[in-house]
Design an enzyme around this catalytic site. Structure first.
Site, PDB file in Angstrom:
ATOM      1  N   ASP A  53       0.836  -1.205   0.000  1.00  0.00           N
ATOM      2  CA  ASP A  53       0.000   0.000   0.000  1.00  0.00           C
ATOM      3  C   ASP A  53       0.874   1.260   0.000  1.00  0.00           C
ATOM      4  OD1 ASP A  53      -2.222  -1.594   0.123  1.00  0.00           O
ATOM      5  OD2 ASP A  53      -2.406  -1.446   2.314  1.00  0.00           O
TER       6      ASP A  53
HETATM    7  N1  URA Z   1      -1.411  -5.987   3.771  1.00  0.00           N
HETATM    8  C1  URA Z   1      -1.923  -4.747   3.752  1.00  0.00           C
HETATM    9  O1  URA Z   1      -2.983  -4.506   4.302  1.00  0.00           O
HETATM   10  N2  URA Z   1      -1.215  -3.769   3.151  1.00  0.00           N
HETATM   11  C2  URA Z   1      -0.030  -3.964   2.551  1.00  0.00           C
HETATM   12  O2  URA Z   1       0.569  -3.032   2.019  1.00  0.00           O
HETATM   13  C3  URA Z   1       0.490  -5.274   2.573  1.00  0.00           C
HETATM   14  C4  URA Z   1      -0.218  -6.273   3.185  1.00  0.00           C
END
Ligand code: URA
Length: 246
Positions: free
Chosen positions: A104
């Site tokens: 993310d």
């Molecule tokens: N899980 C998430 O919620 N976000 C990420 O960036 C990676 C794994």
């Protein structure tokens, strides 16, 4: 000699499946002749074209980046924000690299970059069994029982997560937050955030500390290092390891 679709995937044209579609639908020529046969084999001496564009086999490149927060983990962004490609050193920006899976925008930590479509598919495809380790800062006072819930699998709306490793690292009563380590083998959309939210602990900060055996140790934020051939091999072996039962 190797199968045409593998050659195409290796050169970064498309995934192997998409390459098969391109072959079957007559988009691919070898030495000037359209090939629609799936078992067709090519070597480095053959000229492969997709829609008239010559497919060049380039040197394969495998990098590990310590992604900072506030960076998009895709090759480009329609809003022109910084991406894992745009922050690369100049000489690596034009190597047609792409990220292996996603992190993310507000997640930091280890992400691999490559120009090898086969490698990417093996590591993040549905059959992959690679471990991903995260350190999660959650809002609230997390307890050992909560770690047990996460470890046994939780319902994140459209999916019940597989058994995983979860360990409470520390609790900060003053700031009403806790730090937790979790190791998962799946990679559903926003999986870690949804796992913790599902039991009442919104995620404040998320860091991926390990992907397979590749850790962020020794890589400064925003920097990359090359993976060794041994690391590349090990990642492929681990991704194929048999899944343990739930
Ligand atoms: N899980 C998430 O919620 N976000 C990420 O960036 C990676 C794994």
């Amino acid at each position: 000699m190797e199968r045409l679709q593998k050659y195409m995937a290796r050169s970064g044209v498309a995934s192997r499946r998409k390459s098969e579609e391109l072959i079957a639908t007559g988009h691919v020529k070898v030495n000037g002749m359209t090939v629609t046969e799936m078992g067709y084999k090519v070597s480095g001496n053959d000229i492969v074209e997709v829609d008239g564009k010559i497919v060049e086999i380039k040197d394969l490149c495998y990098l590990a980046m310590n992604k900072p927060r506030g960076i998009i983990s895709s090759a480009n962004d329609e809003k022109d924000r910084k991406t894992v490609i745009s922050i690369l050193p100049k000489e690596l920006r034009d190597c047609r690299l792409f990220p292996v899976g996603r992190l993310d925008y507000d997640t930091k930590g280890i992400i691999l970059l490559t120009n090898d479509g086969e490698f990417m598919n093996a590591l993040v495809g549905p059959k992959s069994n690679l471990e991903k380790e995260y350190v999660v800062r959650v809002e609230g006072i997390f307890k050992k029982e909560d770690a047990k819930k996460i470890a046994l699998g939780v319902n994140i709306g459209d999916y019940v997560t597989r058994k995983c490793y979860c360990e409470l690292l520390s609790v900060d009563k003053e700031n009403n937050s806790s730090s937790v380590k979790v190791i998962i083998k799946e990679g559903k959309y926003h999986q870690v955030k949804r796992m913790f939210s599902s039991i009442g602990f919104p995620v404040k900060r998320l860091t991926r500390t390990r992907f397979g055996e590749i850790t962020i140790e020794g890589i400064a934020e925003g920097e990359v290092r090359y993976l060794t051939p041994h690391e590349v091999k090990r990642l492929l072996v681990q991704a194929k390891e048999v899944k343990t039962k739930k």
